[in-house]
Design an enzyme around this catalytic site. Sequence first.
Site, short mmCIF file in Angstrom:
data_model
loop_
_atom_site.label_atom_id
_atom_site.label_comp_id
_atom_site.label_asym_id
_atom_site.label_seq_id
_atom_site.Cartn_x
_atom_site.Cartn_y
_atom_site.Cartn_z
N GLN A 92 37.41 47.26 19.77
CA GLN A 92 37.26 45.82 19.66
C GLN A 92 38.07 45.23 18.51
OE1 GLN A 92 33.01 45.42 19.22
NE2 GLN A 92 32.58 46.06 21.32
N HIS A 158 32.10 46.08 16.62
CA HIS A 158 31.25 45.21 15.81
C HIS A 158 31.93 44.76 14.52
CE1 HIS A 158 27.23 46.63 17.85
NE2 HIS A 158 28.21 46.43 18.73
N GLU A 251 21.46 35.96 19.96
CA GLU A 251 20.82 34.95 19.11
C GLU A 251 21.78 33.85 18.68
OE1 GLU A 251 18.00 38.20 16.70
OE2 GLU A 251 19.28 36.80 15.59
N TYR A 261 17.91 37.67 8.42
CA TYR A 261 17.79 37.34 9.84
C TYR A 261 17.40 38.53 10.71
CZ TYR A 261 18.99 32.76 8.43
OH TYR A 261 18.92 31.52 7.81
N TYR A 272 20.78 50.49 24.39
CA TYR A 272 21.43 50.60 25.70
C TYR A 272 20.89 51.77 26.50
CZ TYR A 272 24.62 47.19 23.68
OH TYR A 272 25.14 46.05 23.09
#
Length: 382
Positions: A92, A158, A251, A261, A272
């Site tokens: 990513q 991520h 979220e 948070y 997963y």
Amino acid sequence: MPVRTWIPTLLAATLLPLLAHAAPERTFKSEEGTVKVSTLAEGLSNPWALAFLPDNKGMLVTERVGNLRIVSVEGKVGAPLAGVPHVWAEGQGGLLDVVLSPTFKQDRMVYLSYAEGGGEDGKAGTAVGRGRLSADMAKLEDFNVIFRQLPKLSSGIHFGSRLVFDRDGYLFIALGENNQRPTAQDLDKLQGKVVRILPDGTVPKDNPFIGQDNVRPQIWSFGHRNQQGAALNPWTGELWTNEHGPRGGDEINLPKAGKNYGWPVATHGINYTLLPIPEAKGEHVDGMIDPHHVWEKSPAISGMAFYDHPRFKAWDHNLFIGALASQALIRLELDGDKIVHEERLLGELEARIRDVRVGPDGYLYVLTDDSDGALLKVGLEL
């Protein structure tokens, strides 16, 4: 074939995917009227973000492979700009967000976030830097790094990394936790955090953790997972971010100074593998801030933009968010800060929506995440 003949032919074939696309406009029904979609440009390699240049000079568009291009208002895609940093284009990772300096007309500074290698065992992290767009708009000059996510812990996922300037000129960076869950709670690490810095990378003196031992002073909020969208609410001036949950629990948050948070201690998602998150204690945990909005089934949300333009009245006070897995543009109606209704648009395109921005002309500009990605122009039939 003579050399002088086949060279132009080869160049034409190479550049063909990057030319403006003349596909007919498509229309789709929606709750607020007929949605019109035209393909402004295509042939982009996993485009990730866009930023509008002033004075109708087009858009800067990032490609995850490491290219920064200018796309004109007519859809002509320029050659990659020089002066862009080398990026870690694995998984990513790659070249990610782009924003202009709040004083771009004076300083011409462009800010980029990207995955940067060099960590132990080949790991990577998010970096942010800035450079000056040259007068001929062909390169970034004097590019320098102003922030690095430390330690570097990502094996390829991520990175997060949306960039937002607030009204006071502070730069917020929404970061992922590199798929290292507990680090989102560790204040000596920059994984799973929103950070707040000055435009040159220095730390504001009123950041919430200034002066605390073994705490990174850049941290604004923590307990985030993989933040993929961020925008400034134009009516309140507050920062909004969104993040991927694991399997469930995407979220929206309104990050406040020093607040936690929850990830991975508080979450609406599971692994997963269908097993619980090992560190999770429930959907609500005392001392941690619940999501402002949550999707129990993950759309895999991405870029986000508030609609604040007179062109399409039906979209006034709406929030638009791209979705990757569910292949949609999510429209959220707001009553103040409260989300009161959701509609999903553009599902007929079967395209992963990576970014959405509101253009100076009031249209939505949408990037599709694909090796042959497109820039779409979206509006309503008036």
